[in-house]
Write an enzyme that holds these catalytic residues in place. Structure first.
Site, PDB file in Angstrom:
ATOM      1  N   LYS A  77       0.884  -1.284  -0.103  1.00 45.49           N
ATOM      2  CA  LYS A  77      -0.156   0.440  -0.362  1.00 45.49           C
ATOM      3  C   LYS A  77       0.590   1.376  -0.381  1.00 45.49           C
ATOM      4  CE  LYS A  77      -0.521   0.004   4.977  1.00 45.49           C
ATOM      5  NZ  LYS A  77      -0.237   1.454   5.097  1.00 45.49           N
ATOM      6  N   THR A  78       2.425   1.160   0.437  1.00 44.64           N
ATOM      7  CA  THR A  78       2.419   2.806   1.137  1.00 44.64           C
ATOM      8  C   THR A  78       2.751   2.680  -0.597  1.00 44.64           C
ATOM      9  OG1 THR A  78       3.163   2.135   3.081  1.00 44.64           O
ATOM     10  CG2 THR A  78       4.558   4.089   2.384  1.00 44.64           C
ATOM     11  N   ASP A 123      -3.482   7.828   4.489  1.00 43.36           N
ATOM     12  CA  ASP A 123      -2.655   6.648   4.211  1.00 43.36           C
ATOM     13  C   ASP A 123      -3.361   6.625   5.752  1.00 43.36           C
ATOM     14  OD1 ASP A 123      -1.765   4.498   4.712  1.00 43.36           O
ATOM     15  OD2 ASP A 123       0.247   5.174   5.642  1.00 43.36           O
ATOM     16  N   GLU A 124      -4.273   4.549   5.488  1.00 44.04           N
ATOM     17  CA  GLU A 124      -4.915   4.824   6.663  1.00 44.04           C
ATOM     18  C   GLU A 124      -5.966   5.059   6.875  1.00 44.04           C
ATOM     19  OE1 GLU A 124      -3.582   0.903   8.278  1.00 44.04           O
ATOM     20  OE2 GLU A 124      -1.666   1.673   9.010  1.00 44.04           O
ATOM     21  N   GLN A 158      -7.628  -4.253   8.857  1.00 39.06           N
ATOM     22  CA  GLN A 158      -7.506  -3.793   9.809  1.00 39.06           C
ATOM     23  C   GLN A 158      -7.128  -2.489  10.893  1.00 39.06           C
ATOM     24  OE1 GLN A 158      -2.865  -4.700   9.233  1.00 39.06           O
ATOM     25  NE2 GLN A 158      -4.096  -4.738   6.850  1.00 39.06           N
ATOM     26  N   ARG A 202       0.875 -10.542  10.758  1.00 35.92           N
ATOM     27  CA  ARG A 202       2.941  -9.819  10.130  1.00 35.92           C
ATOM     28  C   ARG A 202       4.284 -11.035  10.087  1.00 35.92           C
ATOM     29  NH1 ARG A 202       0.964  -5.475   9.629  1.00 35.92           N
ATOM     30  NH2 ARG A 202      -0.344  -6.377   9.301  1.00 35.92           N
TER      31      ARG A 202
END
Length: 642
Positions: free
Chosen positions: A35-36, A221-222, A252, A601
Site C-alpha cells: 500500500k505504501t 494513509d490508513e 485492519q 505479520r
DNA sequence: TCACTGTAATTTTTT
DNA sequence: ATTACAGTGA
C-alpha cells in the site's frame, strides 16, 4: 525515473490505482499488498506525468514514522526532494496551519501543545478544585469523554443534556471549565488541534479557498483509522475540486475504541460521486498457509467490504499450535523455539494482547541469555526529568501556562507548598488570569507571610533571570542553562543511584537533541517554540533496551504495520484474547481484526500459543483456548510440543 | 513534609 | 501480585 520505469515494478491493480484518472480513488489494500508503494508511486506518477506540481500535493498519515517514510520514499523515487509537498500526520498538519493562522484561530501566538499526560494533570487539578464525585468523574474518564467528544467534532455547547441526566450535565460542566482553562492558559490538546483546525477552515472562507486551491491532490494513509473530525476536515479541504486518494484496509481497523470510524469508507462513497475502488489483494509477505489461516479467521466478521488475499508463494509450513500448562510453560516454549531458530533474532516477534504479558517472556529470554527489545513504555520526551525541563522552557516562553507553572514551581523544592499555591488558585478563580499573574498580585499586595512570600519571590526572580539569561543563546545552550540554573541536576542526584545516572544521561541527551534540532531546522524563526512543539508532537521512539539483533516483544497494536519471518502469537485464551471487556459485538470483531493483524505479520512461520491456566490479578485461573484458534480450519494447523 | 496504611483497579494508545 | 493513590499520624 521515467514513467515506464516507475510502473514496471507494479502489479496490475497497483498500476491501475497509480495511473487512475483524476477522480477520487479508494484503494482497498490488504496486509502486505504494497500500500505504501502504491501511495508513493501515485504521487510520483502525478509529478512525472506533469499532472500537477508538488506544491499542490498533501499526504496525510497517522504516525510520524509513516510520514517520514513516505517522504523519503517519494524523494528516492523522484531522485530529488519534492519541494513544497506537505507530508505529515493529521496532528502535525493541523498544528502547522494553526501556527500560521493563530490569529484567525483565536489563539495566543505562543500557544503550546498539551500532551495526554499534561491534559490529564490539568483535568485532575480542575476536578480537585470542584465538587464532583471522584468515582464517576475520575481524570481518566473525563479525559475520555472530552477527547471522544472532540473527535466527534462536538464542543461542550454542542451537546445537550436531557433533563435529569445529572451525569452528562456534570460532564458538560467540566468540559466547559476545561475549555476555559485551555483558552486562558494558551494550551491546545491533541484532539483540539484537529477540531480547531477544522473550525479555522470552516469559519474563514478565504483561508479555506486558499488551501483548497493549494491542496488539489490529497492522499491519506490508513484511512480506516480516521475519526469523525479527521474525515470532516478532509472533506472540507477537498471541497468540490480536490481529488482524494485514500488507502485503507477495513480488516485492519483496530482503533475504533479511540474514535476511528471504519464507516468513513462507506461515507466517502456517498459523499463523493465520482469514486473508484481498486483492490490490492496480492500479498507479497506471507506463505499460502498463513494467508489461508488469516482469510479463514477474518471471514467470521460480518459487514466487511470483503477481499481474499492470495499469494504466488508456496504453502509453506503449517501454523504451529502450542498448548501450554501455564504462562511460564508458554514462555519457556517460545524461548526454546527461538533459541533453535537459525535466522536473525530481529526476525522473531513475540506478540501479545496486553502489556502485562511481556514479563514472562522477558524472564524466559533472560534465562536463555537472549537479548530482546520491548516496544512500549515511556518515550524519550515523556520521561519525568525531560518533562520537568520542558516545563521550565514552556514557562519561559509563556508565563501563563499554568500546567507548566504548577509542575515546576516547587521542583526542586523551594518551600512553595500547597498553601501558597492554593492562595494563587483562589485568586485565579476570583479574578481570572494565570497563576503567574496571581503570584505577581499576591506579592504586590503582600497577602503572604514573609517566608512564603520570599520563596515565591525567589521563584519569580529565577524565571525572569533565566529568561533574560537565555534570550540570545542558541537552543542547546538554553537547555543547558535551564538544566543548571534551576537546580534540577542537584535535585535528581538525591534519588537512587541507578536512577541518577539514567536521569543525568537523559538530560544530556536532551541537550544533544536540541543541538541536532538546531542543525536540522536552520531557517526556523522561533527555535525554542518549535522544539517544544516537536517534543509534544513527536514524543520520540519508544524506549528500546537494545539496538542489537534481538527478539522483538510488543503488543498486537504496536505490531501493526510491521512484519517478521517468525511470529509467536501468545495468550490466545478466552478472556485475554478476545479480551474480557470485548466479548460481544461489535468489539469482538475488532478483537478478531487484531488477531488478523497478528497473523498477517508473519512471513514464514506462525506459532499460536495458549495456556491452560494463567496467573492474573494474584489468582491462578484456568483458561479455555481462544475461539479464534477454532475459527482457523484444522487443516492449516499442527499441534506441537517441545 | 515524610512515611505508613488501606483501598481499588489492572486492554489496546498512531497524536 | 503489583501498583497507584488518598488519607492519616508523627
Amino acid at each position: 525515473m521515467n514513467s515506464s520505469n516507475l510502473l514496471d515494478t507494479l502489479n496490475n491493480p497497483q498500476r491501475e490505482a497509480v495511473t487512475a484518472p483524476l477522480e477520487h480513488i479508494l484503494v482497498l489494500a490488504g496486509a502486505g499488498s504494497g500500500k505504501t508503494r502504491c501511495l508513493t508511486h501515485r504521487i510520483v506518477w502525478l509529478l512525472e506525468m506533469d499532472k500537477t506540481h508538488s506544491y499542490n500535493i498533501l499526504a496525510v498519515t497517522f504516525t510520524n514514522k509513516a510520514a517520514i517514510e513516505m517522504r523519503s520514499r517519494i524523494d528516492t523515487l523522484l531522485q530529488k526532494p519534492a519541494k513544497g509537498l506537505w507530508a505529515g500526520t493529521f496532528h502535525g498538519i493541523a498544528h502547522r496551519l494553526l501556527r500560521f493562522h493563530w490569529q484567525d484561530a483565536n489563539l495566543p501566538q505562543a500557544f503550546q501543545i498539551l500532551d495526554s499526560d499534561d491534559q490529564r494533570r490539568t483535568l485532575k487539578r480542575l476536578l480537585k478544585a470542584s465538587r464532583f464525585d471522584e468515582k464517576m468523574f475520575s481524570p481518566k474518564k473525563v479525559q475520555n469523554f472530552i477527547n471522544s467528544s472532540k473527535d466527534e467534532g462536538l464542543r461542550a455547547k454542542d451537546i445537550i443534556a436531557d433533563e435529569g441526566d445529572g451525569w452528562l450535565t456534570s460532564m458538560l460542566e467540566i468540559y466547559h471549565a476545561y475549555e476555559e482553562i485551555c483558552l486562558r492558559t494558551g494550551v491546545v490538546d491533541f484532539a483540539e488541534l484537529l477540531l480547531l483546525c477544522y473550525e479555522l477552515l470552516r469559519d474563514h472562507p478565504p483561508l479555506l479557498e486558499h488551501y483548497q486551491q493549494r491542496f488539489q491532490y490529497i492522499h491519506v494513509d490508513e484511512f480506516q483509522d480516521t475519526n469523525t473530525i479527521q474525515y470532516k476536515w478532509l472533506c472540507l479541504l477537498a471541497g468540490t475540486q480536490g481529488k482524494l486518494f485514500v488507502v485503507f484496509d477495513d480488516d485492519q481497523s483496530v482503533y475504533a475504541w479511540r474514535g476511528a470510524r471504519v464507516e468513513n469508507i462507506q461515507q466517502i462513497q456517498t459523499d463523493f460521486s465520482d469514486t473508484r475502488l481498486v483492490r490490492l489483494e496480492q500479498n507479497y509477505r506471507s506463505t499460502g498457509t498463513i494467508l489461508a489461516a488469516a482469510n479463514a479467521l477474518i471471514a467470521h466478521n460480518k459487514g466487511r467490504l470483503g477481499k481474499k488475499l492470495w499469494t504466488q508463494d508456496k504453502a509453506g509450513a503449517p501454523v504451529a499450535l502450542y498448548s501450554a500448562y501455564t504462562e511460564v510453560d508458554e514462555a519457556k516454549f517460545v524461548a526454546e523455539k527461538i533459541q533453535a531458530w537459525q535466522g536473525k533474532r530481529r526476525e522473531v516477534a513475540i506478540l501479545y494482547r496486553t502489556t502485562a504479558q511481556s514479563r514472562q517472556f522477558e524472564e524466559a529470554l533472560l534465562q536463555n541469555s537472549m537479548s530482546y527489545r520491548i516496544y512500549g513504555g515511556l518515550r524519550f520526551y515523556e520521561r519525568l526529568e525531560i518533562k520537568d525541563i520542558l516545563a521550565y522552557l514552556r514557562l519561559l516562553i509563556h508565563r501563563d501556562n499554568d500546567g507548566a507553572f504548577e509542575r515546576i514551581v516547587n521542583t526542586p523544592r523551594r518551600n512553595i507548598g500547597n498553601k501558597t499555591i492554593d492562595t494563587l488558585r483562589d485568586i485565579v478563580r476570583s479574578q481570572g488570569g494565570s497563576l503567574w499573574q496571581a503570584a505577581r498580585t499576591v506579592l504586590d499586595e503582600k497577602q503572604l507571610k514573609a517566608r512564603a512570600a520570599n520563596s515565591l519571590m525567589a521563584f519569580l526572580r529565577l524565571i525572569e533571570q533565566m529568561a533574560a539569561q537565555i534570550k540570545d543563546l542558541p537552543l542547546h545552550e538554553k537547555v543547558e542553562q535551564v538544566k543548571i540554573a534551576t537546580g534540577l541536576i542537584i535535585h535528581y542526584q538525591k534519588e537512587r543511584k541507578e536512577e541518577v545516572e539514567r536521569r543525568l544521561e537523559n538530560l544530556e541527551e536532551l541537550v544533544n537533541a536540541a543541538r541536532q534540532f538546531e542543525q536540522f531546522k536552520r531557517d526556523e524563526p522561533n527555535l525554542l517554540m518549535a522544539f517544544l512543539d516537536h517534543a509534544a508532537l513527536e514524543a520520540g521512539e519508544r524506549q528500546g533496551n537494545s539496538n542489537e539483533d534481538c527478539v522483538q516483544l510488543m503488543t498486537l497494536h504496536a505490531a501493526k504495520g510491521l512484519e517478521f519471518d517468525n511470529v509467536f502469537l501468545c495468550g490466545l485464551e478466552e478472556g485475554l484474547f478476545p479480551h474480557q471487556n470485548s466479548l460481544d459485538e461489535p468489539q469482538l470483531e475488532e478483537e478478531r481484526r487484531l488477531c488478523y493483524v497478528g497473523i498477517t505479520r508473519a512471513r514464514k512461520h506462525l506459532y499460536l500459543c495458549h495456556s491452560k491456566s494463567r496467573y492474573r490479578y494474584g489468582r491462578r485461573d484456568s483458561c479455555t483456548p481462544s475461539r479464534f484458534i477454532g475459527e482457523i480450519p484444522p487443516k492449516f494447523i499442527r499441534a506441537v510440543r517441545l
